[in-house]
Enzyme design. Structure first.
Site, PDB file in Angstrom:
ATOM      1  N   SER A  45      35.918  33.533  43.750  1.00 58.03           N
ATOM      2  CA  SER A  45      36.848  34.665  43.795  1.00 58.03           C
ATOM      3  C   SER A  45      38.268  34.182  44.045  1.00 58.03           C
ATOM      4  CB  SER A  45      36.473  35.631  44.922  1.00 58.03           C
ATOM      5  OG  SER A  45      35.154  36.040  44.796  1.00 58.03           O
ATOM      6  N   HIS A  77      33.635  38.092  38.058  1.00 52.87           N
ATOM      7  CA  HIS A  77      33.079  36.742  38.010  1.00 52.87           C
ATOM      8  C   HIS A  77      32.827  36.428  36.535  1.00 52.87           C
ATOM      9  CE1 HIS A  77      31.743  36.044  42.372  1.00 52.87           C
ATOM     10  NE2 HIS A  77      32.597  37.055  42.352  1.00 52.87           N
ATOM     11  N   ARG A  98      29.069  31.598  38.780  1.00 51.86           N
ATOM     12  CA  ARG A  98      28.262  31.292  39.960  1.00 51.86           C
ATOM     13  C   ARG A  98      27.132  32.303  40.094  1.00 51.86           C
ATOM     14  NH1 ARG A  98      32.090  30.059  44.390  1.00 51.86           N
ATOM     15  NH2 ARG A  98      31.202  28.033  44.875  1.00 51.86           N
ATOM     16  N   THR A  99      25.941  31.806  40.399  1.00 51.90           N
ATOM     17  CA  THR A  99      24.839  32.693  40.784  1.00 51.90           C
ATOM     18  C   THR A  99      24.770  32.672  42.310  1.00 51.90           C
ATOM     19  OG1 THR A  99      23.603  32.283  38.752  1.00 51.90           O
ATOM     20  CG2 THR A  99      22.350  33.078  40.639  1.00 51.90           C
ATOM     21  N   GLU A 199      29.929  40.449  57.477  1.00 56.73           N
ATOM     22  CA  GLU A 199      29.400  40.313  58.833  1.00 56.73           C
ATOM     23  C   GLU A 199      29.822  41.505  59.707  1.00 56.73           C
ATOM     24  OE1 GLU A 199      31.357  37.916  57.293  1.00 56.73           O
ATOM     25  OE2 GLU A 199      29.479  37.045  56.552  1.00 56.73           O
ATOM     26  N   SER A 218      28.475  31.527  49.625  1.00 59.71           N
ATOM     27  CA  SER A 218      28.110  30.717  48.454  1.00 59.71           C
ATOM     28  C   SER A 218      27.960  29.210  48.664  1.00 59.71           C
ATOM     29  CB  SER A 218      29.147  30.933  47.343  1.00 59.71           C
ATOM     30  OG  SER A 218      30.423  30.487  47.761  1.00 59.71           O
ATOM     31  N   ASN A 241      40.593  37.462  53.191  1.00 65.29           N
ATOM     32  CA  ASN A 241      40.629  38.467  54.259  1.00 65.29           C
ATOM     33  C   ASN A 241      40.343  37.771  55.574  1.00 65.29           C
ATOM     34  OD1 ASN A 241      37.743  38.482  52.839  1.00 65.29           O
ATOM     35  ND2 ASN A 241      37.426  38.961  54.993  1.00 65.29           N
TER      36      ASN A 241
HETATM   37  I1  8IG Z   1      35.984  37.131  49.496  1.00 66.25           I
HETATM   38  O1  8IG Z   1      34.596  38.156  55.195  1.00 66.25           O
HETATM   39  C1  8IG Z   1      34.833  37.117  51.110  1.00 66.25           C
HETATM   40  N1  8IG Z   1      33.605  36.630  51.053  1.00 66.25           N
HETATM   41  N2  8IG Z   1      30.439  36.374  54.439  1.00 66.25           N
HETATM   42  N3  8IG Z   1      32.535  37.277  54.821  1.00 66.25           N
HETATM   43  C2  8IG Z   1      31.638  36.705  53.987  1.00 66.25           C
HETATM   44  N4  8IG Z   1      31.890  36.453  52.719  1.00 66.25           N
HETATM   45  C3  8IG Z   1      33.109  36.779  52.277  1.00 66.25           C
HETATM   46  C4  8IG Z   1      34.084  37.373  53.068  1.00 66.25           C
HETATM   47  C5  8IG Z   1      33.781  37.631  54.425  1.00 66.25           C
HETATM   48  N5  8IG Z   1      35.175  37.577  52.315  1.00 66.25           N
END
Ligand code: 8IG
Length: 278
Positions: A45, A77, A98-99, A199, A218, A241
């Protein structure tokens, strides 16, 4: 039109995943006209626009034309494989397909692209992703190096009594090389959760307590497979983020996608400068 329910060569426990990867590499050679790749990059991403900045894309094929690859689950993706000729004359295989583990197709399918990359001849694997940041000093849109990982999936791409050393999994040499390109690159420990839910704040605190700095869905399983295949690994996370509870507002997928779009050109330039030195 194929469907997700049709039989898949990697789903039969009796098939050898490395034999399927070798077949996939032969198909890539035929379809791209390039019989050897020196390195491979998986673009997660936010990293998708980077390939065009690295060199000349001489072939792009749908990943689903190659044995073992699954249809992409997520909008944004790109399900393609590209061959890029770098200014140095080396060849990069770009994996835009990606898988994810959370798709539920099993870990063999998750790491098939990495095993295929190795079978094309790639000795360097650059794994990129979009992820959440635990360090409060990090800001969305910032790339960071992965220094190590904590695999919280309770799974492994290794089958049977296959004992693989994971010391220096994310090559110190390649991290130093990346920092020679951009001295401001910070680094951290990547925690792979199963997802696809983000989470809870309590889980983020747990990740922080056990030594994590980045949360994602991933890269850890792919890195293990890349090490098994003998490749040198560079891991890069785009912090799209701050992780739940670290950032005050709720997490949105749109925010994640937008942070990736905004960071795209800078990430492309970073990757181009890194691969030029490989
Ligand atoms: I983009 O805050 C992305 N992928 N686990 N947590 C998890 N995967 C993510 C996050 C995140 N942001």
């Amino acid at each position: 039109m194929s469907t997700q329910t049709e039989s898949h060569p990697l789903d039969d426990p009796a098939t050898d995943p490395f034999a399927i990867a070798a077949l996939a590499a032969e198909q890539i050679a035929e379809l791209t006209g390039v019989d050897h790749h020196d390195m491979a990059l998986t673009l997660g991403s936010g990293w998708g626009s980077a390939a065009s900045l690295m060199g000349e894309t001489t072939a792009t094929i749908p990943a689903t034309d190659v044995i073992g690859f699954s249809k992409p689950a997520l909008e944004g993706h790109v399900g393609t494989l590209s061959s890029v000729l770098l200014p140095t004359g080396k060849r990069a295989l770009i994996i835009g397909a990606r898988t994810h583990y959370y798709e539920g197709h099993g870990v063999r399918r998750v790491v098939h692209s990495v095993r295929t990359a190795a079978a094309t001849g790639a000795t360097t694997m650059i794994l990129t992703n979009g992820a959440g940041g635990i360090r409060e000093t990090w800001t969305p849109g910032q790339p960071v190096l992965i220094s190590d990982h904590i695999n919280l999936t309770a799974d492994s791409p290794l089958e049977g009594a296959t004992f693989i050393d994971l010391t220096d999994l994310y090559s110190k040499r390649l991290r130093d090389l990346a920092r020679s390109v951009d001295g401001s690159l910070d680094e951290g420990v990547y925690c792979q959760f199963r997802g696809p839910h983000y989470e809870t704040p309590a889980e983020v605190q747990m990740a922080k307590t056990i030594g994590g700095h980045i949360v994602g869905m991933s890269t850890a399983l792919e890195a293990i497979a890349a090490r098994q295949a003998g490749m040198e690994i560079l891991g890069l996370s785009l912090i799209t983020n701050l992780a739940a509870g670290i950032q005050k507002s709720a997490l949105s997928h749109e925010e994640v996608v937008q942070a990736g779009k905004d960071a795209g050109p800078a990430l492309g330039a970073l990757l181009a400068a890194i691969v030029a030195q490989l």
